[in-house]
Enzyme design. Structure first.
Site, mmCIF file in Angstrom:
data_model
loop_
_atom_site.group_PDB
_atom_site.id
_atom_site.type_symbol
_atom_site.label_atom_id
_atom_site.label_comp_id
_atom_site.label_asym_id
_atom_site.label_seq_id
_atom_site.Cartn_x
_atom_site.Cartn_y
_atom_site.Cartn_z
ATOM 1 N N ASP A 130 54.211 8.768 -12.172
ATOM 2 C CA ASP A 130 55.670 8.639 -12.123
ATOM 3 C C ASP A 130 55.987 7.490 -11.180
ATOM 4 O O ASP A 130 55.653 7.542 -9.989
ATOM 5 C CB ASP A 130 56.303 9.936 -11.621
ATOM 6 C CG ASP A 130 55.991 11.119 -12.529
ATOM 7 O OD1 ASP A 130 55.897 10.909 -13.756
ATOM 8 O OD2 ASP A 130 55.856 12.244 -12.018
ATOM 9 N N VAL A 131 56.643 6.471 -11.709
ATOM 10 C CA VAL A 131 56.750 5.188 -11.011
ATOM 11 C C VAL A 131 58.207 4.824 -10.780
ATOM 12 O O VAL A 131 59.045 4.960 -11.679
ATOM 13 C CB VAL A 131 56.051 4.083 -11.835
ATOM 14 C CG1 VAL A 131 56.199 2.731 -11.155
ATOM 15 C CG2 VAL A 131 54.579 4.423 -12.021
#
Length: 257
Positions: A130-131
């Site tokens: 998750d960026v």
């Protein structure tokens, strides 16, 4: 034969199907079992399921719910949420789920990738990151529903994951989650040039054109979406959809290997 994949993603919270916007304000949209049944009829390529509570609350995967989902599903399944050990992963595979998606567990213990790959095969070990965009440029990996920063650059970790034996990478853009205004193409480009592994991207799909743009640019890639396959129209009425066979054939035919 490798080909692009169009993949619905389901978010589970308290046994219900929810949708989020930038990882916040989960909205209940229905029963995940019913969604699986509908996607069966639409003959989707693959289904990705994330339990967004399991890791944040320190819970084990909900094996009973996963068994019900697996029993109903006629498509390949990938599950992420709560698994921290090889034993938990094997319990999930024992239910008939083909892939496990790992995030915070492998960020804390990267060697878990190798342990699992040696036990079940690399093709079943998926690393999901998750960026979020950094204020002054670049990207950072977050965990616990986008609330816990790690200081890790996703470009560095995907290379490490590949070297350790991961079979696939899923990149989920926190900034684009639920926005339905297109994918972060810059992020996808930067990750794609770093690895040769199968790559799936999630976060931002609002139209078939958004999906087509990614496939045109990168060819053999997985394009996942959640809101786009569940919401309809400007008022976001709940209506589960998926490209028709003809639309999908037109969309994918040019990019087959």
């Amino acid at each position: 034969m490798l080909r692009p994949r169009i993949i619905p993603a389901l978010l589970i919270q308290d046994k219900g199907l929810v949708k989020t916007v930038q990882f916040s304000n989960p909205k209940y949209v229905g029963d995940p079992i019913n969604a699986v049944k509908i996607f069966n009829e639409k003959e989707v390529d693959e289904l990705v399921i994330f339990d967004i509570d399991a890791t944040t609350k320190g819970l084990e995967p909900d094996y009973n719910l996963l068994e019900r989902i697996a029993n109903q599903s006629r498509m390949p399944l990938c599950y992420g949420g709560g698994a921290k050990t090889v034993e938990q992963a094997q319990n999930i595979f024992g239910l008939g789920i083909e892939k496990i998606a790992l995030s915070s567990a492998v960020l804390q213990n990267p060697n878990l990738i190798t342990e699992l790959a040696e036990r079940v095969g690399s093709q079943s070990v998926i690393v999901v990151l998750d960026v979020k965009k950094k204020l002054f440029g670049g990207y950072e990996v977050f965990t616990h529903n986008g609330k816990k920063s790690t200081g890790i650059d996703p470009k560095d970790f995907v290379v490490q994951a590949q070297n350790l034996g991961a079979g696939e990478i899923i990149i989920n853009s926190i900034n684009q989650d639920g926005m339905m205004n297109g994918f972060d193409m810059n992020l996808i480009d930067k990750i794609r040039e770093k690895i040769s592994l199968p790559l799936t991207v999630l976060g931002g799909a609002g139209s078939l054109e958004d999906i087509e743009k990614v496939i045109k640019r990168h060819g053999i890639i997985g394009v996942a979406a959640d809101s786009f396959f569940v919401f309809k129209g400007i008022y976001k009425a709940v209506l589960i959809s998926y490209p028709s066979k003809l639309a999908k054939k037109i969309l994918l035919n040019e990019y087959r290997n």
